[in-house]
Design a protein around this motif. Structure first.
Motif, mmCIF file in Angstrom:
data_model
loop_
_atom_site.group_PDB
_atom_site.id
_atom_site.type_symbol
_atom_site.label_atom_id
_atom_site.label_comp_id
_atom_site.label_asym_id
_atom_site.label_seq_id
_atom_site.Cartn_x
_atom_site.Cartn_y
_atom_site.Cartn_z
ATOM 1 N N ILE A 418 0.940 -1.174 0.004
ATOM 2 C CA ILE A 418 -0.083 0.025 -0.195
ATOM 3 C C ILE A 418 0.974 1.254 -0.091
ATOM 4 C CG2 ILE A 418 -1.944 1.144 1.190
ATOM 5 C CD1 ILE A 418 -2.593 -1.516 2.613
ATOM 6 N N GLY A 419 0.651 2.160 -0.868
ATOM 7 C CA GLY A 419 1.499 3.415 -1.040
ATOM 8 C C GLY A 419 0.609 4.404 -0.796
ATOM 9 N N GLY A 420 0.972 5.510 -0.650
ATOM 10 C CA GLY A 420 0.403 6.880 -0.756
ATOM 11 C C GLY A 420 0.918 8.330 -0.078
ATOM 12 N N HIS A 421 0.128 8.847 0.490
ATOM 13 C CA HIS A 421 0.216 10.318 0.958
ATOM 14 C C HIS A 421 -0.400 11.311 -0.228
ATOM 15 C CE1 HIS A 421 1.335 13.874 3.518
ATOM 16 N NE2 HIS A 421 1.770 14.482 2.376
ATOM 17 N N ASP A 422 -0.884 12.484 0.582
ATOM 18 C CA ASP A 422 -1.779 13.429 -0.284
ATOM 19 C C ASP A 422 -1.181 14.785 0.280
ATOM 20 O OD1 ASP A 422 -3.455 15.313 -1.433
ATOM 21 O OD2 ASP A 422 -4.611 13.490 -2.274
ATOM 22 N N SER A 423 -0.536 15.446 -0.728
ATOM 23 C CA SER A 423 0.017 16.796 -0.442
ATOM 24 C C SER A 423 -1.040 17.864 0.240
ATOM 25 C CB SER A 423 0.896 17.268 -1.250
ATOM 26 O OG SER A 423 1.850 16.440 -1.738
ATOM 27 N N SER A 424 -2.274 17.756 -0.529
ATOM 28 C CA SER A 424 -3.337 18.550 0.165
ATOM 29 C C SER A 424 -3.066 20.003 0.347
ATOM 30 C CB SER A 424 -3.894 17.793 1.300
ATOM 31 O OG SER A 424 -4.425 16.645 1.004
ATOM 32 N N ASN A 425 -2.111 20.571 -0.604
ATOM 33 C CA ASN A 425 -1.765 22.138 -0.399
ATOM 34 C C ASN A 425 -1.015 22.196 0.534
ATOM 35 O OD1 ASN A 425 -3.385 22.845 -2.819
ATOM 36 N ND2 ASN A 425 -5.076 22.896 -1.476
ATOM 37 N N LYS A 426 -0.145 21.354 1.355
ATOM 38 C CA LYS A 426 0.830 21.599 2.218
ATOM 39 C C LYS A 426 2.199 21.051 1.981
ATOM 40 C CE LYS A 426 0.357 20.309 6.552
ATOM 41 N NZ LYS A 426 0.866 21.671 7.006
ATOM 42 N N VAL A 427 3.336 21.795 2.316
ATOM 43 C CA VAL A 427 4.526 21.389 1.920
ATOM 44 C C VAL A 427 4.765 19.845 2.435
ATOM 45 C CG1 VAL A 427 6.993 21.566 2.494
ATOM 46 C CG2 VAL A 427 5.597 23.543 2.236
ATOM 47 N N SER A 428 5.268 19.139 1.424
ATOM 48 C CA SER A 428 5.219 17.587 1.500
ATOM 49 C C SER A 428 6.565 16.825 1.256
ATOM 50 C CB SER A 428 4.153 16.860 0.970
ATOM 51 O OG SER A 428 2.851 17.074 1.494
ATOM 52 N N ASP A 429 7.537 17.494 1.546
ATOM 53 C CA ASP A 429 9.175 17.208 1.150
ATOM 54 C C ASP A 429 9.149 15.402 1.765
ATOM 55 O OD1 ASP A 429 9.511 19.558 0.118
ATOM 56 O OD2 ASP A 429 10.582 20.240 2.044
ATOM 57 N N ASN A 430 9.501 14.828 0.758
ATOM 58 C CA ASN A 430 9.996 13.255 1.088
ATOM 59 C C ASN A 430 8.834 12.706 1.970
ATOM 60 O OD1 ASN A 430 12.285 13.454 -0.371
ATOM 61 N ND2 ASN A 430 13.058 14.790 1.368
ATOM 62 N N LEU A 431 7.750 12.951 1.650
ATOM 63 C CA LEU A 431 6.635 12.254 2.399
ATOM 64 C C LEU A 431 6.015 11.109 1.857
ATOM 65 C CD1 LEU A 431 4.711 15.151 4.309
ATOM 66 C CD2 LEU A 431 6.594 13.611 4.994
ATOM 67 N N ALA A 432 6.380 10.729 0.815
ATOM 68 C CA ALA A 432 5.833 9.419 -0.241
ATOM 69 C C ALA A 432 6.058 8.271 0.529
ATOM 70 C CB ALA A 432 6.351 9.559 -1.511
ATOM 71 N N TRP A 433 5.224 7.143 0.790
ATOM 72 C CA TRP A 433 5.499 6.023 1.533
ATOM 73 C C TRP A 433 4.976 4.692 0.881
ATOM 74 C CZ3 TRP A 433 0.941 3.920 2.781
ATOM 75 C CH2 TRP A 433 -0.067 4.453 3.023
ATOM 76 N N ILE A 434 5.612 3.761 1.039
ATOM 77 C CA ILE A 434 4.951 2.419 0.793
ATOM 78 C C ILE A 434 5.161 1.328 2.015
ATOM 79 C CG2 ILE A 434 4.969 0.346 -0.813
ATOM 80 C CD1 ILE A 434 6.391 2.467 -2.996
ATOM 81 N N PHE A 435 4.068 0.896 2.494
ATOM 82 C CA PHE A 435 4.051 -0.153 3.379
ATOM 83 C C PHE A 435 3.460 -1.637 2.846
ATOM 84 C CE2 PHE A 435 4.244 3.357 5.965
ATOM 85 C CZ PHE A 435 4.985 2.804 7.413
ATOM 86 N N ARG A 436 3.893 -2.650 3.515
ATOM 87 C CA ARG A 436 3.597 -3.973 3.278
ATOM 88 C C ARG A 436 2.923 -4.882 4.297
ATOM 89 N NH1 ARG A 436 7.545 -8.138 2.931
ATOM 90 N NH2 ARG A 436 9.562 -7.481 3.736
ATOM 91 N N ALA A 437 2.272 -5.759 4.228
ATOM 92 C CA ALA A 437 1.665 -6.334 5.173
ATOM 93 C C ALA A 437 0.901 -7.914 4.729
ATOM 94 C CB ALA A 437 0.779 -5.623 6.068
ATOM 95 N N PRO A 438 1.129 -8.847 5.652
ATOM 96 C CA PRO A 438 0.105 -9.969 5.033
ATOM 97 C C PRO A 438 -1.425 -9.574 4.886
ATOM 98 C CG PRO A 438 1.385 -10.557 7.130
ATOM 99 C CD PRO A 438 1.551 -9.271 6.774
ATOM 100 N N LEU A 439 -2.050 -10.158 3.893
ATOM 101 C CA LEU A 439 -3.397 -9.919 3.726
ATOM 102 C C LEU A 439 -4.366 -10.005 5.043
ATOM 103 C CD1 LEU A 439 -4.939 -11.022 0.328
ATOM 104 C CD2 LEU A 439 -4.918 -8.684 1.127
ATOM 105 N N THR A 440 -3.941 -10.959 5.834
ATOM 106 C CA THR A 440 -4.682 -11.234 7.080
ATOM 107 C C THR A 440 -4.545 -10.229 8.047
ATOM 108 O OG1 THR A 440 -2.543 -12.302 7.915
ATOM 109 C CG2 THR A 440 -4.478 -13.644 7.031
#
Length: 696
Positions: A418-440
């Motif tokens: 799962i990846g994301g972040h939304d800048s929503s008109n705010k300073v967002s330097d290097n805020l992109a991310w990706i996590f992973r987890a078991p489906l359970t």
């Protein structure tokens, strides 16, 4: 004993990859599994590397590649470097792995052609474009095609949102359809003769010959009941196949929509719970007060449709967090289908985010957005549950805000990224991310441990924190609008600059020139640093007092004839040391710009520091400031300075005396023994200060 199930952070933006390429971004836009590897499209909206180019070119969006589950993400494509047009792309708007089974004549291919396709939009002065890249999996290279370009007048946005393979039932031709943004929908076919393997049509299919362009961006496309559908604003359209295809509106919610938020989002085909065929699942988000209402459109078996409300994501979020939720938004992409590991039934994962009232410790600091990443899971029977990436949010955990992209792991069974972040008109330097987890864990079947926040690994470029930095801005007022522009600055803009820590140095109007040239409005601001300027301008442009209190007044709208010129500048070290005359009220200013021959800027600055500025003072010219542009390439060959004269007539007298000065003549000869310092004649503007200008 088995290791406990847990969330793991797969990508934390802000590092140089194995080949020395910057892997960063403010958002992860898409995830796509392709031929055993995982790819991610990022974006740089409100990231310093887009706003403050480190090497003279904005850092464009990228495609990142992961070769193994525990590996390090590598840059696979830099959009700004892999196009032959010099365009810059802020976001990787859509990334998908698609499969063609037929060619452009409808003939079966010997074997299916699986392509990884990325589309992105670029904006430039008075226009925009949509480009497409297709990966050559044999070489690892990406091939670029300019799909379409045109004017951006009237608010047209060239922002691709989704793409879909679909075979026309009448012609038998298999096509790839791409949503271009306001210009509409375009298609192409598989063609081995093309380097990228896709041959795009020359014309937009819809609404080119009917409406011209759409009012809002189309935000979803899906195939259901053997027909292609897409959404735009409050409407859903169905394609009527044939040699000359048409589009039929099958739903109109008949409400106004905000062109930024968009209306109907995340269009997804699901099994019809009330009969045969497929329903269309979507979220209704009309504007800035969106509650993200999940809706379902069922075929009624009689050629019509019935509309059903399924869930309100704002209410679900409120129940989950125990707070009021004024606004939510979802449908960045489609609702992601996943087979439930226990029941074996298909469920859909739906990312969303929202603003909250109360519990400030749960907010993204400086905003009202919840700092965690919520997503809903829609079960096969239409029930909804809410879950969080990396468990409940707290201030000591990684800031997430919005889960935009979901993808099952190509490396192991029953794991999701799962990846994301939304800048929503705010300073967002290097805020992109990706996590992973078991489906359970992701689906809430079992509890998983949270991943700890990673240490800061991406300090800003040191230069952006150095200061002060000055900014020269030049506005070209539209005809008969200069007076309104001056009034806006005097009553509102100047005050808001100071509120947001931008110090006005002076406001001026040109004395000479054509009628158009005399409509220019020129000013200089002082910032604590280049990075501070970036943050302060963002705060200024999104200040409610500016957006609603000023810009909504008709007399302050449509004031400019073109985009403002902005030049960031650093003060030359000799600027404060050179002599100046008393800075009494009255007089006129002269703004001069020198462009040097190659490698001559240092010599020019030395001449000013050691000689020219002193001779100016000798002849009645007061030194105000000497600057070098901050950004490349002007930083290598440009000097900008401001001097002051008692009057316009006195300026001519001063310059004549200067040019005849024997000391100046000797300095000019000595400094140019190795060649001329200037590439061309200096540019100059005589300026008079406005009555509210700090510099008089």
């Amino acid at each position: 004993m088995a290791e406990p199930s847990k969330w793991l952070q797969s990508f934390d933006a802000g590092y140089f990859d194995e080949k020395g390429q910057w892997a960063g971004g403010s958002e992860i836009m898409h995830l796509a599994s392709h031929k055993g590897k995982l790819y991610a499209a990022n974006g740089y909206w409100l990231d310093a590397r887009w706003v403050i180019p480190p090497d003279g070119q904005k850092q464009s969006a990228q495609v990142l590649r992961l070769d193994q589950a525990n590996g390090k993400w590598q840059v696979d494509l830099d959009l700004g470097k892999v196009n032959d047009l010099g365009l810059e792309y802020m976001k990787g708007n859509i990334l998908k792995s698609v499969t063609f089974t037929r060619d452009g004549q409808g003939r079966l291919l010997k074997s299916p052609a699986q392509l990884l396709v990325l589309a992105a939009g670029a904006n430039f002065e008075r226009g925009g474009a949509v480009s497409c890249w297709v990966r050559n999996d044999d070489s690892g290279k990406w091939n670029h095609t300019l799909v379409r370009h045109g004017s951006n007048s009237g608010g047209v946005r060239w922002v691709p949102r989704d793409l879909q393979i679909y075979r026309d039932k009448v012609t038998g031709v298999e096509r790839i359809f791409l949503l271009l943004g306001n210009p509409g929908i375009i298609s192409g076919v598989y063609d081995r003769g093309e380097v990228s393997r896709i041959r795009w049509d020359r014309h937009v299919e819809f609404p080119f010959l009917t409406k011209g362009t759409f009012f809002t961006r189309p935000l979803g496309i899906a195939q259901a009941n053997h027909a292609l559908h897409f959404s735009e604003g409050p409407s859903i359209f169905r394609r009527i196949d044939g040699e000359r295809p048409k589009y039929e509106e099958i739903l109109n919610l008949a409400e106004d929509t905000d062109t930024d938020v968009g209306g109907i989002r995340g269009l997804t085909a699901i099994k019809n719970p009330n009969g045969n065929g497929q329903s269309l699942l979507f979220v209704w988000a009309p504007g800035e007060r969106s509650q993200s209402q999940m809706k379902r459109l069922d075929p009624d078996g009689k050629g019509g449709y019935t509309l059903h409300n399924e869930a309100n994501l704002a209410q679900l979020m409120s129940l989950k967090l125990g707070v009021k939720v004024p606004y939510t938004l979802r449908g960045h992409n489609m609702m992601y289908p996943v087979t439930h590991p226990v029941t074996g039934k298909l469920v859909h994962v739906i990312g969303f985010y929202g603003s909250i009232s109360g519990k400030s410790d749960l907010m993204w600091q400086g905003s009202r957005f919840y700092g965690g990443a919520l997503f809903a899971v829609r079960s096969a029977d239409g029930k909804y549950s809410v879950h969080e990436v990396n468990g409940p949010y707290a201030q000591d955990k990684t800031l997430l805000v919005s889960p935009r992209a979901f993808c099952l792991s190509p490396f192991s069974k029953n794991e999701i990224f799962i990846g994301g972040h939304d800048s929503s008109n705010k300073v967002s330097d290097n805020l992109a991310w990706i996590f992973r987890a078991p489906l359970t864990v992701a689906l809430g079947i079992e509890k998983g441990l949270s991943a700890p926040a990673l240490p800061e690994q991406s300090p800003r470029m040191a230069r952006v924190d150095e200061g002060p930095v000055y900014e020269l801005r030049i506005y070209d007022a539209a005809e008969d609008r200069l007076g309104h522009l001056i009034k806006r600055f005097k009553l509102h803009t100047d005050k808001l600059f100071k509120k947001h820590h931008m110090e006005p140095v002076g406001y001026w109007l040109p004395i000479h020139g054509t009628a158009k040239e005399k409509r220019r409005f020129i000013y200089i601001l002082k910032h604590q640093s280049r990075y501070a300027a970036y943050k302060n301008w963002n705060a200024f442009t999104h200040d409610p007092e500016w957006k609603r209190g000023v810009l909504e007044q008709p007399e302050f709208q449509r004031l400019l004839s073109q985009r403002p010129t902005s030049i960031f500048m650093t003060l030359n070290d000799y600027s404060k040391k050179v002599p100046t005359l008393s800075n009494k009220v009255g007089g006129i200013y002269e703004l001069r710009t020198y462009t040097t021959a190659e490698n001559k800027l240092a010599a020019l600055n030395a001449r000013f520091a050691n000689h020219t500025a002193k001779i100016f003072t000798k002849h009645g010219m007061s030194n105000v400031g000497y600057w070098t542009p901050y950004d490349h390439p002007e930083s290598k060959n440009t000097l900008i300075y401001l001097i002051k004269h008692e009057s316009r007539e006195k300026a001519d007298i001063n310059w004549r005396a200067f040019s005849q000065d024997s000391d100046w003549k000797q300095v000019a000869r000595d400094s140019q023994r190795q060649g001329k310092l200037l590439k061309r004649n200096p540019e100059r503007l005589y300026l008079k200060p406005l009555d509210f200008s700090p510099s008089q």
